[in-house]
Design an enzyme around this catalytic site. Structure first.
Site, PDB file in Angstrom:
ATOM      1  N   LYS A 227      83.224  21.597  18.138  1.00 21.64           N
ATOM      2  CA  LYS A 227      83.678  22.989  18.016  1.00 21.64           C
ATOM      3  C   LYS A 227      85.158  22.969  17.626  1.00 21.64           C
ATOM      4  O   LYS A 227      85.476  22.553  16.518  1.00 21.64           O
ATOM      5  CB  LYS A 227      83.383  23.748  19.313  1.00 21.64           C
ATOM      6  CG  LYS A 227      81.871  23.832  19.611  1.00 21.64           C
ATOM      7  CD  LYS A 227      81.579  24.690  20.802  1.00 21.64           C
ATOM      8  CE  LYS A 227      80.090  24.868  21.032  1.00 21.64           C
ATOM      9  NZ  LYS A 227      79.501  23.844  21.901  1.00 21.64           N
ATOM     10  N   ARG A 233      78.642  16.380  15.981  1.00 21.49           N
ATOM     11  CA  ARG A 233      77.858  16.882  17.116  1.00 21.49           C
ATOM     12  C   ARG A 233      77.927  15.795  18.174  1.00 21.49           C
ATOM     13  O   ARG A 233      77.744  14.619  17.871  1.00 21.49           O
ATOM     14  CB  ARG A 233      76.377  17.093  16.741  1.00 21.49           C
ATOM     15  CG  ARG A 233      76.084  17.800  15.453  1.00 21.49           C
ATOM     16  CD  ARG A 233      76.627  19.164  15.401  1.00 21.49           C
ATOM     17  NE  ARG A 233      75.981  20.086  16.296  1.00 21.49           N
ATOM     18  CZ  ARG A 233      75.831  21.387  16.001  1.00 21.49           C
ATOM     19  NH1 ARG A 233      76.229  21.889  14.845  1.00 21.49           N
ATOM     20  NH2 ARG A 233      75.276  22.193  16.858  1.00 21.49           N
TER      21      ARG A 233
HETATM   22  N1  DSN Z   1      75.607  27.267  20.607  1.00 16.44           N
HETATM   23  C1  DSN Z   1      76.913  27.190  21.208  1.00 16.44           C
HETATM   24  C2  DSN Z   1      77.726  28.387  20.910  1.00 16.44           C
HETATM   25  O1  DSN Z   1      77.515  28.968  19.862  1.00 16.44           O
HETATM   26  O2  DSN Z   1      78.590  28.767  21.665  1.00 16.44           O
HETATM   27  C3  DSN Z   1      76.857  26.921  22.657  1.00 16.44           C
HETATM   28  O3  DSN Z   1      75.964  25.901  22.916  1.00 16.44           O
END
Ligand code: DSN
Length: 415
Positions: A227, A233
């Site tokens: 993120k 990942r």
């Molecule tokens: N799918 C993620 C999100 O979009 O926050 C969390 O797992």
């Protein structure tokens, strides 16, 4: 012609189509990002071919001398990046298995835990009834204050005192405000609970020092690596030494088999990238961009839940516009803006038809976009959502999105 194109033109074409979509769309899903070409190179490397059950220097298979070097390096960089001497496990396949491993290590089936409710901003693995966490453990939930739409720590302390969970989970997937790990520590200490911080969304911000750190407060910290950290990942678990043995065992052999060594190498690379001074600047810009995006959305008459953001995301409440999150997601997709529908706190809708959309800036910031572009993007979003039946507004928005995306190439996608 690439080898893939020759051997499997069908898959090749699908990948090319996705590449085009990623280049031509404005990616505003807060949990997504563009990994660097170097991270992608490691993911496609021969490390994919190896089995290495066990941990570094204690494997069940031979031939792991180089894999050990990869795992050692990932662990060393993780500690350096988060300035911690916590034990680190870099093997979880992703965030959900990481959280499962922590629960399996520290709780017995049926034990009580406390986490943020999914419809208030938490995650499925924080005890939702449809998830393993809600099925195996007895989760109680906290949410945000109805008026401020922010965490109310006094209320959480009251719930904790009443429920007496063995473990408290803090962290969220849709909460735009700073999380006070020190306040959660106090709440946990008040009832002798273990504190776990799931920092998947904000890990990059924490690493760069633009969000307070959970290290020193939480006993266990879990995070995904793809993120705001902008890696492959994957996931990591950090913990105080006293929990290390149990957590390692819960990851392997408890829940997983062989680690994904190509993924571990890519994690090491992304941690190396995040250690550079340019990453600090990047993370700071993510927050600035989100704040400008939120401010301009409000200026354009949209309602931002909690009135703003301290991190990488914001949540729009669409009820005043009389459209649903699902409709907004489709509308924005039509003009090349990718968002995800999301529940708002105290939503009258359902997870599949909620009243909000979640916007985030990690991916567009990776493309080099700044405040100026955020103002434009907010104006496009507001125009589309407020004039959803006007074809000419939608046509103008399509062209405006094209203009922006053309100017900012996607890192990791060279052609
Ligand atoms: N799918 C993620 C999100 O979009 O926050 C969390 O797992």
């Amino acid at each position: 012609m690439s080898k893939l194109h020759k051997q499997d033109p069908k898959i090749y074409k699908i990948i090319e189509l996705e590449k085009k979509r990623q280049k031509e769309n404005l990616e505003l899903i807060p949990s997504e990002n563009y990994a660097s070409s170097v991270v992608l190179e490691a993911l496609g490397s021969v490390l994919n071919n190896k089995y290495s059950e066990g941990y570094s220097h204690k494997r069940y298979y031979g031939g792991n001398q180089f894999i050990d070097m990869v795992e050692d390096l990932a662990i060393e960089r993780a500690k350096k990046l988060f300035k911690t001497d916590y034990h680190v496990n870099v093997q979880p396949y992703s965030g959900s298995p990481a959280n499962l491993a922590v629960y399996a290590a520290l709780l017995k089936v049926g034990d009580k835990a406390l986490g943020m409710a999914l419809d208030q901003g938490g995650h499925l693995t924080h005890g939702h009834q449809v998830n393993f966490s809600g099925k195996f453990y007895h989760f109680a939930h906290y949410g945000v204050d109805k008026k401020t739409e922010k965490l109310d720590y006094d209320k959480i302390a009251k719930i904790a005192k009443k429920e007496k969970p063995k473990l408290i989970v803090c962290g969220a997937t849709c909460y735009s405000r700073e999380i006070s790990f020190s306040k959660f520590r106090k709440i946990a200490d008040g009832i002798g609970a273990i504190l776990m911080a799931d920092i998947s969304h904000i890990a990059g911000l924490i690493a760069a020092g633009v969000h307070p750190t959970p290290f020193g407060y939480a006993d266990v910290v879990t995070t995904t690596t793809h993120k705001t950290l902008r890696g492959p990942r994957g996931a990591m678990i950090f913990c105080r030494q006293q929990y290390a043995k149990d957590i390692d065992r819960a990851v392997f052999p408890g829940g997983q088999g062989g680690p994904h060594d190509h993924q571990t190498a890519a994690i090491a690379i992304c941690l190396g990238e995040a250690l550079k001074s340019s990453f600090k600047k990047y993370a700071g810009q993510i927050v600035k961009n989100a704040q400008v995006l939120a401010m301009e959305c409000q200026k354009q008459g949209l309602r931002v839940v909690s009135g703003g953001t301290d991190n990488h995301l914001l949540l729009l409440d669409l009820t005043p516009l009389k459209i649903t999150g699902k409709e907004a997601e489709i509308l924005l997709d039509q003009v090349g803006i990718t968002v995800n529908k999301n529940m708002i706190p105290y939503d009258q809708g359902t997870p599949f038809n909620p009243s909000g959309v979640r916007l985030g800036t990690p991916a567009v910031t990776s493309r080099g976009m700044q405040e100026k572009e955020m103002i434009k993007i907010a104006q496009i979003i507001a125009a589309v959502l407020k004039n959803s039946h006007d074809k000419s507004t939608l046509k103008t928005a399509v062209n405006q999105v094209k203009l922006i995306t053309k100017k900012f190439p996607v890192p990791g996608i060279n052609s």
